[in-house]
Enzyme design. Structure first.
Site, mmCIF file in Angstrom:
data_model
loop_
_atom_site.group_PDB
_atom_site.id
_atom_site.type_symbol
_atom_site.label_atom_id
_atom_site.label_comp_id
_atom_site.label_asym_id
_atom_site.label_seq_id
_atom_site.Cartn_x
_atom_site.Cartn_y
_atom_site.Cartn_z
ATOM 1 N N GLU A 1 39.625 4.402 61.370
ATOM 2 C CA GLU A 1 40.502 3.228 61.330
ATOM 3 C C GLU A 1 41.901 3.592 60.851
ATOM 4 O O GLU A 1 42.068 4.073 59.725
ATOM 5 C CB GLU A 1 39.927 2.174 60.386
ATOM 6 C CG GLU A 1 40.800 0.931 60.272
ATOM 7 C CD GLU A 1 40.329 -0.037 59.198
ATOM 8 O OE1 GLU A 1 40.690 -1.225 59.265
ATOM 9 O OE2 GLU A 1 39.584 0.405 58.274
ATOM 10 N N GLN B 1 38.958 -5.972 63.709
ATOM 11 C CA GLN B 1 39.072 -6.791 62.502
ATOM 12 C C GLN B 1 40.377 -7.582 62.534
ATOM 13 O O GLN B 1 41.341 -7.170 63.177
ATOM 14 C CB GLN B 1 39.006 -5.918 61.240
ATOM 15 C CG GLN B 1 37.645 -5.273 61.037
ATOM 16 C CD GLN B 1 37.618 -4.290 59.888
ATOM 17 O OE1 GLN B 1 38.563 -3.538 59.687
ATOM 18 N NE2 GLN B 1 36.526 -4.269 59.149
ATOM 19 N N GLU C 1 38.187 -9.705 57.943
ATOM 20 C CA GLU C 1 38.470 -8.923 56.743
ATOM 21 C C GLU C 1 39.785 -9.425 56.144
ATOM 22 O O GLU C 1 40.808 -8.750 56.198
ATOM 23 C CB GLU C 1 38.547 -7.431 57.073
ATOM 24 C CG GLU C 1 38.540 -6.566 55.812
ATOM 25 C CD GLU C 1 38.696 -5.081 56.105
ATOM 26 O OE1 GLU C 1 37.947 -4.288 55.512
ATOM 27 O OE2 GLU C 1 39.560 -4.711 56.912
#
Length: 264
Positions: free
Chosen positions: A146, A207, A243
């Site tokens: 990520e 996310q 998130e």
């Protein structure tokens, strides 16, 4: 169809951690993610999932000494043995929780790192990811990397989408994918539609959070209904992890998600 997963490290923190599963299910979530499971026994987490009809969609490998400020081991030269142990520990939990995806945080560069230091981190990163991807492939699981913006996490080794694609090309593992956090992408480089399209063949997880502030996705400069519509139109059928840090009590801020099956 957009499938939302609650990030239990950030949402429903008004409740003790193991209670958050039930509250998330009541709010309409069918999947959950969180940073780390290791403070709890696998059977405790398995029961929380089963009791509430939830799927575990993601968690991170052990990150090193989180309380001391470490943010992952994968790119840290000299920590290879610890990283390999972390892969096995994460796989133990993934087996118990039937979790298909694990994220290996890259870790931090030293302050004022020079080009040689950066290349040493890249070499370590690629070698470690190749090992981890191999171990996860044996278990039928996907490894994620990520890009994280350096405003929120100064010094983080991986912070741009093109850099993630370079890493994937160097590692050359079919089960290594990108965890695309739209919040981090907007903070680092913007151009969300173009970046989504470029990253589409490599997407393993998505996310969201509002920009700036990392609050609910209906607040800030990103038009998330348009972004999620585009994501669906591109054919993405995976999970979208929520998130974000609620601006107030979690349930009070879930109205944005009614269109995606949540109950405000």
């Amino acid at each position: 169809m957009i499938k939302l997963a609650a990030n239990l490290s950030m949402l429903f923190t008004e409740h003790d951690f193991l209670e958050r599963f039930a509250v998330a299910a009541k709010a309409g979530f069918r999947g959950v993610e969180y940073l780390f499971p290791y403070a709890y026994a696998p059977h405790e987490l398995r029961s929380a999932l089963d009791d509430n009809g939830l799927q575990q969609v993601l968690f991170n490998l052990p990150p090193g000494d989180w309380e001391a400020g470490e943010r992952g081991l994968a790119s840290l030269p000299g920590r290879e043995a610890e990283f390999r142990d972390s892969v096995q520990e994460a796989l133990r939990y993934a087996e118990a929780l039937d979790c298909p995806r694990l994220h290996a945080m890259a870790g931090l560069l030293p302050a004022e790192a020079d080009e040689a230091t950066r290349e040493a981190h890249m070499t370590t990163y690629v070698d470690n990811l190749r090992f981890a991807a191999g171990e996860l492939a044996k278990a039928g699981r996907t490894l994620l990397i990520e890009p994280i913006n350096t405003h929120d996490m100064p010094g983080f080794f991986l912070n741009r989408q093109a850099q993630a694609r370079e890493v994937l090309a160097r590692v050359g593992a079919d089960n290594l994918r990108v965890q695309f956090d739209l919040y981090h992408c907007q903070m680092s480089e913007g151009n969300l539609f173009a970046n989504l399209e470029a990253q589409l063949p490599y997407l393993g997880h998505v996310q969201i959070a509002g920009v700036p502030g990392r609050h609910e996705p209906d607040v800030g400069e990103v038009n998330y209904p348009a972004v999620l519509e585009r994501l669906a139109a591109l054919g993405y059928d995976g999970w979208v992890g929520c998130e974000y840090k609620p601006a107030a009590e979690t349930a009070a801020g879930l109205g944005w998600g009614i269109a995606y099956g949540l109950q405000a």
